[in-house]
Write an enzyme that holds these catalytic residues in place. Structure first.
Site, PDB file in Angstrom:
ATOM      1  N   SER A  62       1.067  -1.295  -0.165  1.00  0.00           N
ATOM      2  CA  SER A  62      -0.219  -0.330   0.084  1.00  0.00           C
ATOM      3  C   SER A  62       0.758   1.102  -0.263  1.00  0.00           C
ATOM      4  O   SER A  62       0.064   2.568  -0.204  1.00  0.00           O
ATOM      5  CB  SER A  62      -0.742  -0.531   1.315  1.00  0.00           C
ATOM      6  OG  SER A  62      -2.104  -0.942   1.000  1.00  0.00           O
ATOM      7  N   LYS A  65       0.271   3.413  -2.967  1.00  0.00           N
ATOM      8  CA  LYS A  65      -0.883   4.370  -3.416  1.00  0.00           C
ATOM      9  C   LYS A  65      -0.644   6.048  -2.840  1.00  0.00           C
ATOM     10  O   LYS A  65      -1.091   6.396  -3.108  1.00  0.00           O
ATOM     11  CB  LYS A  65      -1.709   4.031  -1.895  1.00  0.00           C
ATOM     12  CG  LYS A  65      -2.244   2.926  -1.721  1.00  0.00           C
ATOM     13  CD  LYS A  65      -3.991   2.878  -1.089  1.00  0.00           C
ATOM     14  CE  LYS A  65      -4.557   1.235  -1.086  1.00  0.00           C
ATOM     15  NZ  LYS A  65      -3.803  -0.102  -0.999  1.00  0.00           N
ATOM     16  N   SER A 122      -5.448   3.322   4.368  1.00  0.00           N
ATOM     17  CA  SER A 122      -5.049   3.146   3.045  1.00  0.00           C
ATOM     18  C   SER A 122      -6.499   1.672   2.253  1.00  0.00           C
ATOM     19  O   SER A 122      -5.489   0.101   1.839  1.00  0.00           O
ATOM     20  CB  SER A 122      -3.948   1.417   3.783  1.00  0.00           C
ATOM     21  OG  SER A 122      -2.764   2.117   3.277  1.00  0.00           O
ATOM     22  N   LYS A 246       2.084   6.713   4.817  1.00  0.00           N
ATOM     23  CA  LYS A 246       1.733   5.233   4.595  1.00  0.00           C
ATOM     24  C   LYS A 246       2.651   4.569   4.556  1.00  0.00           C
ATOM     25  O   LYS A 246       3.238   4.330   4.724  1.00  0.00           O
ATOM     26  CB  LYS A 246       1.574   5.381   2.845  1.00  0.00           C
ATOM     27  CG  LYS A 246       1.230   4.213   2.049  1.00  0.00           C
ATOM     28  CD  LYS A 246      -0.295   4.459   2.832  1.00  0.00           C
ATOM     29  CE  LYS A 246      -0.963   5.474   1.976  1.00  0.00           C
ATOM     30  NZ  LYS A 246      -2.131   5.226   3.264  1.00  0.00           N
TER      31      LYS A 246
END
Length: 314
Positions: A62, A65, A122, A246
């Site tokens: 993730s 992202k 996420s 993140k």
């Protein structure tokens, strides 16, 4: 006066003796990170202060992202996308596994709600829904992701194959984008550069990534931030000054984080990829931040810091 000189001389001797047995970060040595790769980037200069396998491509999960967030915010800034736009949820987006908001086919959510779902939680389904809305299909969005990577100067070792970061194994039988095959791969150095560019171009992202919780009012759903380094989260991994960005987990790579922290106006980006345990990525990022903020101190302040840490009083 003599007593003070003796105390400082004794403290200096203790520091030398403890070089091999005490915490190396406190003594200004680069930290040892238990992970596949790690990078510390200084936002002021753009320099890499720590580089451990930083140019080795790895599945980022993730953490990829960050590029999805970048493209969304680029379009918000240009006016081609609005926060209040209502995004339909497709059958494909609703099938996303892993971290998700359990979005249902035919439902509508605003760009802001879905963006918060990506940035704070996420959510894979939110990422795919936005990708489809912006580009017409996730396949086309993937091309946008890779074009943006090249425009940012990321290396050829960083390649995006979907909007969520899910691996082929974790996607299972769900169809993947076909324009670019294989697995999403990123290097720790490129991840740090992307994080720095995201903050530089869209600093407001930190107002979202630093939040501890989000909600979908229509669903009555509350979810917590996956980044346990945020001070507001409390707990063992909370880090003073952390405000993003993140986290990620891949069954092949392990645990990852691209973290941001600022103290006294100085911002650092720490990336840890391929940590073996849930908590070790946060511990690794904390070590990188400790090293960076300690390095930022002037020499005299460093000495005082060490003396204080040793518990010595003058």
């Amino acid at each position: 006066m003599k007593r003070r000189i003796l105390i400082w001389a004794g403290a200096a001797l203790i520091v030398v003796v403890l070089i091999t047995v005490w915490r190396p970060i406190e003594l200004g040595f680069k930290p040892d990170i238990d992970a596949g790769s790690a990078v510390l980037l200084d936002m002021d200069s753009g320099d890499i202060w720590v580089n451990i396998n930083g140019d080795v491509p790895m599945p980022p999960a993730s953490v990829s992202k960050l590029m999805t967030e970048m493209i969304v915010l680029d379009h918000i800034t240009s006016g081609t996308l609005r926060w209040e736009d209502r995004v339909p949820i497709s059958a494909y987006a609703s099938q996303m596994g892993g971290m998700s908001l359990s979005l249902k086919r035919g439902d509508f959510y605003t760009v802001r709600e879905l963006f918060e779902g990506i940035t704070i939680y996420s959510a894979n389904d939110a990422a795919v829904a936005l990708a489809e809305y912006m580009a017409g299909s996730e396949d086309s969005f993937v091309l946008m992701m890779n074009d943006r990577a090249r425009s940012l100067g990321l290396s050829p070792n960083t390649v995006f194959t979907n909007a969520s970061g899910l691996s082929s194994k974790d996607l299972g039988i769900i169809r993947q984008p076909t324009h670019i095959g294989g697995q999403t791969m990123m290097t720790a150095r490129d991840t740090a550069k992307l994080a720095a560019a995201l903050i530089h171009n869209h600093p407001d992202v930190l107002n979202i990534s630093g939040r501890t919780q989000m909600q979908l009012k229509d669903k009555g759903l509350y979810v917590s931030n996956s980044n346990l380094m945020l001070p507001g989260m409390g707990g063992a991994y909370a880090y003073d000054g952390a405000d993003g960005l993140k986290t990620g987990y891949d069954s092949q790579t392990g645990y990852c984080i691209a973290g941001s922290a600022q103290r006294e106006g100085h911002r650092l980006i720490a990336v840890v990829m391929g940590a073996e345990t849930y908590g070790s990525r946060f511990e690794g990022a904390a070590k990188l931040f400790d090293y960076g903020f300690f390095r930022d101190l002037h020499y005299g302040e460093r000495v005082k810091h060490i003396i204080h840490a040793l518990g010595i009083r003058s």
